[in-house]
Design a protein around this motif. Structure first.
Motif, mmCIF file in Angstrom:
data_model
loop_
_atom_site.group_PDB
_atom_site.id
_atom_site.type_symbol
_atom_site.label_atom_id
_atom_site.label_comp_id
_atom_site.label_asym_id
_atom_site.label_seq_id
_atom_site.Cartn_x
_atom_site.Cartn_y
_atom_site.Cartn_z
ATOM 1 N N ALA A 44 0.843 -1.205 0.000
ATOM 2 C CA ALA A 44 0.000 0.000 0.000
ATOM 3 C C ALA A 44 0.872 1.246 0.000
ATOM 4 C CB ALA A 44 -0.923 -0.007 1.212
ATOM 5 N N ASP A 45 1.973 1.183 0.746
ATOM 6 C CA ASP A 45 2.871 2.320 0.849
ATOM 7 C C ASP A 45 3.547 2.623 -0.489
ATOM 8 O OD1 ASP A 45 4.128 4.214 2.637
ATOM 9 O OD2 ASP A 45 5.981 3.136 2.153
ATOM 10 N N ARG A 46 4.044 1.516 -1.122
ATOM 11 C CA ARG A 46 4.716 1.710 -2.411
ATOM 12 C C ARG A 46 3.725 2.217 -3.463
ATOM 13 N NH1 ARG A 46 9.183 3.627 -3.602
ATOM 14 N NH2 ARG A 46 9.595 3.454 -5.818
ATOM 15 N N ALA A 47 2.510 1.636 -3.433
ATOM 16 C CA ALA A 47 1.482 2.054 -4.394
ATOM 17 C C ALA A 47 1.185 3.539 -4.212
ATOM 18 C CB ALA A 47 0.210 1.231 -4.213
ATOM 19 N N LYS A 48 1.196 3.998 -2.967
ATOM 20 C CA LYS A 48 0.922 5.408 -2.694
ATOM 21 C C LYS A 48 2.007 6.301 -3.308
ATOM 22 C CE LYS A 48 -0.705 8.480 0.864
ATOM 23 N NZ LYS A 48 -0.814 8.767 2.278
ATOM 24 N N THR A 49 3.259 5.870 -3.155
ATOM 25 C CA THR A 49 4.366 6.619 -3.770
ATOM 26 C C THR A 49 4.189 6.684 -5.283
ATOM 27 O OG1 THR A 49 5.784 5.718 -2.056
ATOM 28 C CG2 THR A 49 6.888 6.749 -3.916
ATOM 29 N N LEU A 50 3.632 5.609 -5.837
ATOM 30 C CA LEU A 50 3.427 5.561 -7.284
ATOM 31 C C LEU A 50 2.139 6.269 -7.696
ATOM 32 C CD1 LEU A 50 4.523 1.851 -7.824
ATOM 33 C CD2 LEU A 50 5.830 3.899 -8.407
ATOM 34 N N GLY A 51 1.412 6.802 -6.696
ATOM 35 C CA GLY A 51 0.256 7.628 -7.030
ATOM 36 C C GLY A 51 -1.099 6.967 -6.864
ATOM 37 N N PHE A 52 -1.120 5.773 -6.257
ATOM 38 C CA PHE A 52 -2.390 5.064 -6.111
ATOM 39 C C PHE A 52 -2.741 4.920 -4.629
ATOM 40 C CE2 PHE A 52 -0.155 3.244 -9.811
ATOM 41 C CZ PHE A 52 -1.018 3.633 -10.806
ATOM 42 N N ASN A 53 -3.922 5.382 -4.236
ATOM 43 C CA ASN A 53 -4.371 5.192 -2.865
ATOM 44 C C ASN A 53 -5.213 3.930 -2.778
ATOM 45 O OD1 ASN A 53 -3.284 7.351 -1.295
ATOM 46 N ND2 ASN A 53 -4.576 8.730 -2.491
ATOM 47 N N LEU A 54 -4.610 2.853 -2.306
ATOM 48 C CA LEU A 54 -5.337 1.580 -2.220
ATOM 49 C C LEU A 54 -5.850 1.381 -0.812
ATOM 50 C CD1 LEU A 54 -2.950 -0.844 -4.150
ATOM 51 C CD2 LEU A 54 -4.887 0.448 -5.033
ATOM 52 N N THR A 55 -7.127 1.095 -0.702
ATOM 53 C CA THR A 55 -7.694 0.791 0.615
ATOM 54 C C THR A 55 -8.708 -0.330 0.457
ATOM 55 O OG1 THR A 55 -9.316 2.519 0.209
ATOM 56 C CG2 THR A 55 -7.471 3.100 1.651
ATOM 57 N N GLY A 56 -9.076 -0.909 1.599
ATOM 58 C CA GLY A 56 -10.182 -1.870 1.661
ATOM 59 C C GLY A 56 -10.083 -2.995 0.646
ATOM 60 N N GLU A 57 -11.200 -3.238 -0.015
ATOM 61 C CA GLU A 57 -11.303 -4.361 -0.942
ATOM 62 C C GLU A 57 -10.319 -4.255 -2.106
ATOM 63 O OE1 GLU A 57 -15.076 -5.458 -2.608
ATOM 64 O OE2 GLU A 57 -16.055 -5.037 -0.683
#
Lengths: 518, 518
Positions: free
Chosen positions: A337-350
């Motif tokens: 989730a952290d790496r995805a956030k750096t890449l610009g994606f906010n992943l949560t939940g499902e």
């Protein structure tokens, strides 16, 4: 800094590329990304052009929290009724209506005259004002419209209540000084001009869309209409990322800025590229993979001594991750989730859960997982694939140099498996096409086939994009796989499933020929 | 119409893209194509940067009939000696020398001061004048150089004999109005300015290179430095096709023109794309596959009524063939030569013979041969592949869904065959990499892999491009095949052969770090 409004038309004018039509789920994902990016206006579609467009505009109106949602219409009452209906639930609705004003358009498109067109323009704005306060008027082919007549049109539609007047250079004909002079002329000759915002809408046929848009702003326009990656018909529209970063990087000269969150430019660019299948070239300004030399790992003497020697922007400012961090099978959900956030994606939940499952599956097969792989996983999840009528169950391929290939293919349809063996054609892709045609009974011609690896290593994921023609219509298919033959099969099936879905839905109300506005 | 000089730097500044280095044969083909296109100046390379560059510049100087051939040098005597030596046989030689003039460059790159830099500039021009009459001076980072100091530099180098003064916006920082004002300032403040031509050299970091170049011309510059497809470091250089077609299409406004034969723009674009592996995006202005909507087969109401409604240029004017004529096994040599000519290639003698043989082989396997196939055949012949140390003899592949692939591969090396069997990896490309590494003993990492079909039909030829890293250096490989696995194997072998050839040659005299000029 004076504020410039960013009007994004990726989903309307940008999507007008043959074979790049998006489905509703994809449109909603792009609209969400645009709202997160901070655009002021999302032009969501052209509601009367098809039932699909109507439903998509409605769904985007429902979903969007911040941006104004805009729907296109011609200067025709039923178009405006339809746009108003689609926008009913929007927090901030805008109807965009208009008509061609150049002599070429008046004569050849409408077989009419200047006075009659002026009346239709005014009537359309007044009619739209019954529904919404915020009405934007477009003067199609304003770029080639006589300035004196254009001024009359602007004055009349502003008097009729238009809040924004859009001056499209529909054919990409204008030059920066000329387009700037046009806007200046209107500012000096239209009475009541202070009651509306003037908007630029430029096309890139001569490579000048970015410069024309900014010339418009320098001469008084306050809204830029543009698309992510500059996609659109022919040579495309003004690229959002270019005008935004030109104004921001050179705020010292222009004193203009937008409310765009520039760190989301690269992730949004990647999403649009993935859903449309329109690849961004390596040296594309701002968002191309080579746009910042550092990525290539060349140690430039100058750069090492002082970064500003050769760099005017930082890659991180537009959303490029600063390092290509490697992950693996022991990386956990939080790290992902952290790496995805750096890449610009906010992943949560499902969504995080689904991507994490795909990540674990991938990590079992591939030792090192790079940023490109993570982007591919997230985009795959975000793509909003249409319902898959046919799916791949299994295949075996025998291939020998200069001999006819042989494939045994099994597909599933509503839980029922069907198999064929085909020994024909030239290569693995050819025989896969033949086998799929044989099982599904759907006939089509391949128009283009493309594979692009999405990260490093020879076991990298590859993204396969194909475009096929079925009964004169273009369809595309896309799949991501580490095996290029599996990727080809899945991409072909994706196209077949799109063909089946389109045929169930029936044809659009209006053909493609009138979608070409403005 | 006033004449604008086109200075093409595809082979010097354009080629500065990681992994896109051309070999000498490829450079000669591009130089020939540029001369046929009608450019005024070919910047052939940077002779002192490597023995390879020296030899290529020399060979281009030997070969070129019409254009001025130019070699780059820093303001260093040994650079100028080397450039003069390489250009000795040119009919019209030009030495291009210069130095950074912005305070950032003076301070961080040279650890010097304005007066000392001015002296070096003058000394370099004088030194180059000993060898040739035609000396161009570049003021690197002129875009960020103080105008008053820049005027002093220009005045001094013109007095020293510079025939052309080049004002590079090295970092792509300038804006059209700002760059135009800079050129205007020089025209108004440099005494003796009428004795030299001012040149624009713009980069596209903010998407403004085309507009900046033209703004320069509008304010007095008379030479544009540019590259085919706008290739180059970061976001690239000014695109030749854009400035040429903007001036030609809008001659009514600008009153400028060039001697470019615009019908050769698309063929030249394709050649450069093929040799560099840098794909042109679909909506690239002028030369992109979608740049003219008609190609996509959309019947636009407006277009049908009157072509000018939506069209400002004709696709044929820039070298797109007007129809996609189908050929087959019964088509003769004359028909092939004729079609190739329409597509922009003049095939004669041995070259026609070789392409015709490939055409017949293809026609045996593929029923319908499209324009894209012919372009692929000609380009393949024109590519100038390097000596193939390792070649493919045969392979057999067994592939089953979700199982480990198995390949039996036989390669030849100086007539000796070597075989391996490998059952490992994930897909066909992965196992091909592993098998080739095992036979050749060359180790490398895959950086990217791409396949693009070159014509219609699922039996179309596909062009495979790979980029690999070996000992920190990027190498590319390319192959054309109807079988994507064969294509992958051949492209990998091409990269391996390039690695072997590079290691035989030894390292460049100068590292990549100083090639970054101007």
């Amino acid at each position: 800094m004076e504020k410039i409004h960013i009007f994004d038309t990726t989903l309307r004018d940008g999507e007008q590329v043959p074979g790049c039509k998006l489905n509703q789920k994809q449109k909603l994902k792009v609209a969400k990304a645009l709202d997160d990016l901070g655009v002021d206006v999302i032009e969501a579609g052209f509601p009367i052009s098809s039932p699909g467009d109507f439903v998509s505009v409605k769904a985007i109106a429902d979903q969007t929290k911040n941006a104004i949602v805009c729907g296109l219409s011609r200067s025709v009452e039923k178009d405006i009724d339809c746009a108003a209906e689609a926008l009913k639930t929007a927090v901030r609705p805008r109807i965009h209506t208009g008509i061609g004003t150049s002599d070429t358009h008046i004569k050849y498109k409408f077989n009419s005259n200047r006075e009659a067109i002026l009346e239709r323009a005014v009537a359309a704005v007044k009619y739209a004002k019954r529904y919404v306060e915020d009405v934007e008027f477009y003067a199609e082919d304003a770029g080639r419209t006589d300035n004196a007549y254009l001024a009359r049109v602007c004055e009349a539609v502003i008097k009729a209540g238009a809040t924004v007047v859009n001056l499209p250079d529909t054919t990409g004909y204008c030059l920066p000084t000329e387009y700037g002079e046009k806007i200046k002329y209107l500012y000096e000759n239209v009475s009541g001009i202070q009651n509306a915002i003037l908007a630029t809408h430029c096309h890139n046929d001569l490579g000048l869309a970015t410069a024309n848009s900014i010339a418009g702003i320098q001469n008084g326009a306050r809204q830029i209409e543009c698309t992510i990656n500059g996609i659109g018909e022919r040579a495309g529209n003004t690229a959002l990322e270019e005008v935004v970063m030109a104004m921001r990087t050179r705020g010292d000269y222009y004193h203009f800025d937008t409310k765009i969150n520039s760190k989301r430019l690269v992730p949004t660019s990647r999403l649009v590229s993935a859903v449309t299948g329109l690849e961004v070239q390596r040296n594309k300004a701002i968002v191309g993979r080579n746009a910042f030399a550092h990525e290539a790992g060349i140690h430039q003497d100058g750069i090492l001594k002082e970064r500003t020697t050769y760099e005017i922007m930082h890659p991180e400012d537009v959303g490029f991750a600063s390092t290509d961090l490697v992950m693996g099978k022991h990386s956990g959900r939080a790290a992902l989730a952290d790496r995805a956030k750096t890449l610009g994606f906010n992943l949560t939940g499902e969504q995080l859960q689904r991507v994490f499952e795909d990540f674990k599956t991938l990590a079992d097969r591939k030792k090192e997982i790079f940023d490109g792989d993570i982007v591919a996983l997230v985009e795959n999840e975000r793509l909003g694939q249409i319902d898959q009528e046919w799916t791949l169950t299994g295949f075996a391929l025998q291939l020998e140099h200069l001999k006819t290939p042989k494939i045994a293919l099994t597909l599933s349809h509503s839980g029922v498996e069907e198999s064929v063996e085909v020994e024909d054609g030239i290569g693995p892709v050819d025989v896969a096409f033949l086998a799929i045609k044989k099982i599904t009974g759907v006939d089509f011609t391949c128009k283009s086939y493309r594979v692009q690896s999405s990260s490093l290593g020879h076991d990298a994921n590859g993204e396969t994009n194909i475009r096929v023609v079925h009964k004169g219509e273009l369809y595309r298919g896309r799949a991501v796989s580490m095996d290029c033959v599996e990727g080809a099969i899945k991409a072909i099936l994706d196209a077949v499933n799109r063909i089946i879905a389109a045929e169930k839905k029936g044809p659009d109300i209006l053909g493609e020929q009138v979608v070409n506005q403005p």
